[in-house]
Motif scaffolding. Structure first.
Motif, short mmCIF file in Angstrom:
data_model
loop_
_atom_site.label_atom_id
_atom_site.label_comp_id
_atom_site.label_asym_id
_atom_site.label_seq_id
_atom_site.Cartn_x
_atom_site.Cartn_y
_atom_site.Cartn_z
N VAL A 1 0.83 -1.20 0.00
CA VAL A 1 0.00 0.00 0.00
C VAL A 1 0.87 1.26 0.00
O VAL A 1 0.66 2.18 -0.79
CB VAL A 1 -0.96 -0.01 1.21
N VAL A 2 1.90 1.29 0.86
CA VAL A 2 2.77 2.48 0.92
C VAL A 2 3.52 2.64 -0.41
O VAL A 2 3.64 3.75 -0.94
CB VAL A 2 3.75 2.39 2.11
N ARG A 3 3.97 1.53 -0.99
CA ARG A 3 4.68 1.62 -2.27
C ARG A 3 3.77 2.19 -3.36
O ARG A 3 4.15 3.10 -4.10
CB ARG A 3 5.19 0.23 -2.68
N LEU B 1 1.07 4.03 -2.97
CA LEU B 1 0.78 5.45 -2.69
C LEU B 1 1.94 6.32 -3.15
O LEU B 1 1.74 7.35 -3.80
CB LEU B 1 0.52 5.65 -1.20
N LYS B 2 3.18 5.88 -2.87
CA LYS B 2 4.35 6.65 -3.30
C LYS B 2 4.40 6.73 -4.81
O LYS B 2 4.58 7.81 -5.38
CB LYS B 2 5.63 5.99 -2.78
N GLU B 3 4.21 5.59 -5.49
CA GLU B 3 4.29 5.57 -6.96
C GLU B 3 3.27 6.52 -7.57
O GLU B 3 3.54 7.19 -8.56
CB GLU B 3 4.06 4.14 -7.48
N LYS B 4 2.07 6.57 -6.95
CA LYS B 4 1.01 7.40 -7.51
C LYS B 4 1.02 8.81 -6.91
O LYS B 4 0.13 9.62 -7.21
CB LYS B 4 -0.35 6.74 -7.26
N HIS B 5 2.01 9.09 -6.03
CA HIS B 5 2.10 10.41 -5.39
C HIS B 5 0.77 10.79 -4.72
O HIS B 5 0.26 11.89 -4.89
CB HIS B 5 2.51 11.48 -6.41
N LEU B 6 0.22 9.83 -3.96
CA LEU B 6 -1.03 10.07 -3.24
C LEU B 6 -0.77 10.00 -1.73
O LEU B 6 0.17 9.35 -1.29
CB LEU B 6 -2.07 9.02 -3.63
N THR B 7 -1.61 10.71 -0.98
CA THR B 7 -1.51 10.66 0.48
C THR B 7 -2.76 10.00 1.06
O THR B 7 -3.82 9.99 0.42
CB THR B 7 -1.37 12.07 1.08
N VAL B 8 -2.62 9.46 2.26
CA VAL B 8 -3.73 8.79 2.92
C VAL B 8 -3.87 9.34 4.34
O VAL B 8 -2.88 9.74 4.95
CB VAL B 8 -3.52 7.25 2.94
N ALA B 9 -5.09 9.39 4.81
CA ALA B 9 -5.37 9.74 6.21
C ALA B 9 -6.41 8.76 6.72
O ALA B 9 -7.14 8.16 5.93
CB ALA B 9 -5.90 11.17 6.32
N ALA B 10 -6.47 8.60 8.03
CA ALA B 10 -7.46 7.68 8.59
C ALA B 10 -8.20 8.35 9.74
O ALA B 10 -7.66 9.23 10.40
CB ALA B 10 -6.78 6.41 9.09
N ALA B 11 -9.44 7.92 9.94
CA ALA B 11 -10.20 8.25 11.15
C ALA B 11 -10.51 6.92 11.81
O ALA B 11 -11.31 6.14 11.31
CB ALA B 11 -11.48 8.99 10.80
N GLU B 12 -9.82 6.66 12.91
CA GLU B 12 -9.88 5.33 13.52
C GLU B 12 -10.61 5.35 14.85
O GLU B 12 -10.26 6.09 15.75
CB GLU B 12 -8.46 4.81 13.75
#
Lengths: 421, 421
Positions: free
Chosen positions: B261-263, B265-276
């Motif tokens: 998942v991190v790879r 996201l990096k490849e696509k230059h996207l960021t992620v956030a969560a509400a847990e």
């Protein structure tokens, strides 16, 4: 009692899985006074399992087997053990029902091969498994006993603690009592030196130290004719340990530090919040891993970027610009801000370099733990000098827990930063 | 070539040390096409070591031994192996010199018992040890070969890479290639049923399934005359597996889901956030455990209370009042809100009952995973039917990762909620 352990699973022979089950069972069996003489590992191969089971029973009277109890075709341990003991298999309706409801509850259908797990040897003591689908069992014949466990370590541990251990107690010559005392803030060799007057030449109770990640545990064990005598001997030794090392002890009952912290927060009706940079949520995850954590944690913040530190918990941009993002000032501002925005009674924070690499001449393992509570705020510096990211992150989290623990007991750590009143 | 591994050391039978050497050697031997059939562990006991060495050579032609080569009285492996092979010991002057200079360099004098390590069996191939004091050796007789390594893992690895591997190449018959395929979203028995047409009666490549917490791995292995043929056979089988189970596969290279998942996201230059909520920070902690995560995660939210869901990520109070806090609507609102306040490209959320107990007629293990991305937002329902808090929290976290993984690859899960455009 002479004991061997047979692990069944081709994945072990491929080196894909390390045989931690044998170490776990060996440690527990030794604690109970069993004499573990061999470990064997065999693949999912009936002939070779049959041969090693016979070899194990040649020299030892108790054989524990792990793995090969699942639903798949190559799961053969149960069948081979039953055959060796001359027992037929019967369908255990409780297991069958448990399997059905397990799959029904998940709304999924149950693949038929799962019912394979409901068959157990006639005359066995079932070890019903609430932590998974495959039950374990114990089977005795002519003074030889086999105890079978599923291979997944979590399930094996659950079954050992919830059934197998109690079953095995019938074979214990002496009664054993032990207590695990947990400490934090002192290294293993320093703790050993401190307790040397008690450890030196000591035969019963025995005192053993175990270093864990960032912590150290003491195991005080006694084997006597009665459980009462053993417990009394352990209690007496515990009191002497407390005189020498009491200030480092946070549990006399093998509790995790996080469990103690959550218990103390509940008892004092206090809440905690965190602003986490280097640990990225590990502190909040640890707190909320404890059942009932909702009483003590309502809000927590993962402030992984500078912008998040500013916008989520109100760290002044100037503080970051002036002192740097990895600084006691930023850590303290993160904690003070988290306390303010969350309304929690105690807030703790971390900013640092988890590694493996670090920036601007800082080394991996450098971090600052901030805290804020009614008595004021401050920061504690941490430096592991390790470039192991996961180890550092875990250690930072433990130090955040320790900081909260000290606020709940003795007040802030002596080495802390500014303590404002 | 049929092979066994014997680890010598009472510390293994006490459970103080885990037998990682056997896993390391097994993995490397399998890569070389050796057929590892057994692991044995025996204590520092000459009689039992003698017996297990004889047993190992009954079924296998190559036996690797680890441990018991040191300078102390209870280090007996070399003597027992030499005795079994009918070889005398000679003093190896190179080892004796190496030992002397080793201790001189450290400015210490050498205790005489260290010279015990300079004696090797006549006719052996010495494995000189530049990573420690005890040399290893290989000794063959009548088609049976023993290779002995010191016990410390670092020294064993050094000797395997610098001598033993080259020595063993003379015995290599076939070349092996294998690949570990990781899946999520399907149980082991369902996966095996799905792949039964490929597994049934399959001799090479072999397909084995391994259940992990909330996941399942497939190991596809082939042994052929050349490495190229073996790899081609595994590739061909992988393609057939992909046809049947492709939608569950997230790695063909034994990567962790979070790493994939991190790879991506990096490849696509996207960021992620969560509400847990139920996972209380485990998702953010998992993402930030991966080095370089600061590129893909800036902000994340632990919204453990209703108030936090409302104030931190702007869940409308009416949504919670109308549908309940554990509902797809609340999960979707949490994700949509987290995306909005963080400015992340993808947001994921969870609200549920981790257990062990649950409320209002819900069972532990029920949860909803919310997501929001440019394509819209929605929620996925999860129900483990387990009352194991830590297991559930880990599984919820894996499902959050899977949800993000699917958004980064195929789009949302089919069973998801409203997909708005």
């Amino acid at each position: 009692m002479k004991t061997s352990i047979i692990a069944v699973g081709t994945e072990l022979l491929f080196g894909q899985v390390v045989n931690t089950n044998a170490a776990y069972l060996s440690e527990n069996l030794n604690h109970m006074g069993f004499d573990v003489m061999y470990h064997f590992v065999v693949g999912d191969n009936p002939g070779r399992l049959r041969a090693k089971l016979a070899e194990a029973f040649e020299d030892t009277d108790l054989v524990l087997l792990t793995g090969g109890l699942g639903p798949t075709q190559d799961d053969l341990t149960k069948e081979i053990v039953a055959e060796y003991m001359g027992a037929e298999l019967y369908r255990d309706e409780k297991v069958a029902e448990d399997l059905k409801s397990f799959f029904e509850k998940r709304g999924g259908h149950m693949a038929d091969n799962n019912l394979k797990q409901a068959y157990l040897p006639v005359g066995c003591t079932p070890l019903y498994n609430a932590s998974g689908t495959a039950p374990g069992f114990a089977l005795s014949k002519n003074g030889k006993t086999a105890v079978c466990f599923p291979g997944p370590p979590r399930e094996l541990k659950w079954l050992f603690e919830n059934g197998a251990k109690q079953y095995l107690e019938q074979f214990m010559e002496k009664k054993m009592f032990y207590r695990v005392i947990r400490t934090i803030g002192i290294g293993e060799s320093d703790l050993e030196t401190l307790l040397m007057p008690l450890i030196d030449g000591q035969t019963d109770p025995t005192i053993a130290t175990y270093a864990k990640e960032g912590e150290c545990s003491l195991r005080v064990a006694s084997q006597r004719d009665t459980a009462e005598e053993a417990e009394a001997a352990v209690d007496e030794m515990t009191a002497r340990i407390n005189e020498l090392a009491g200030r480092y002890i946070y549990s006399y009952d093998d509790e995790e530090l996080v469990e103690v912290v959550v218990r103390l927060l509940k008892e004092k009706h206090l809440t905690v919040a965190a602003a986490e940079s280097a640990t990225g949520g590990k502190f909040a995850a640890a707190i909320t891993d404890v059942a009932g954590a909702s009483e003590v944690m309502k809000y927590s913040y993962v402030t992984y970027s500078n912008e998040a530190k500013i916008s989520m918990v109100g760290v002044p941009a100037e503080t970051i610009d002036t002192y740097g993002v990895v600084s006691p000032q930023t850590a303290e501002a993160m904690a003070a801000g988290a306390k303010k925005v969350s309304g929690a009674d105690i807030a703790v924070s971390v900013t640092g370099y988890a590694g493996p690499d670090a920036d601007e001449g800082h080394n991996a393992g450098e971090a600052y733990i901030g805290y804020a509570y009614e008595g004021g705020s401050g920061a504690v510096s941490v430096n592991t000098s390790r470039n192991m990211r996961k180890w550092n992150r875990n250690y930072f989290m433990l130090r955040m827990l320790r900081t909260v623990y000290l606020l709940l007991t003795d007040g802030p750590e002596p080495e802390n930063g500014s303590k404002k009143q």
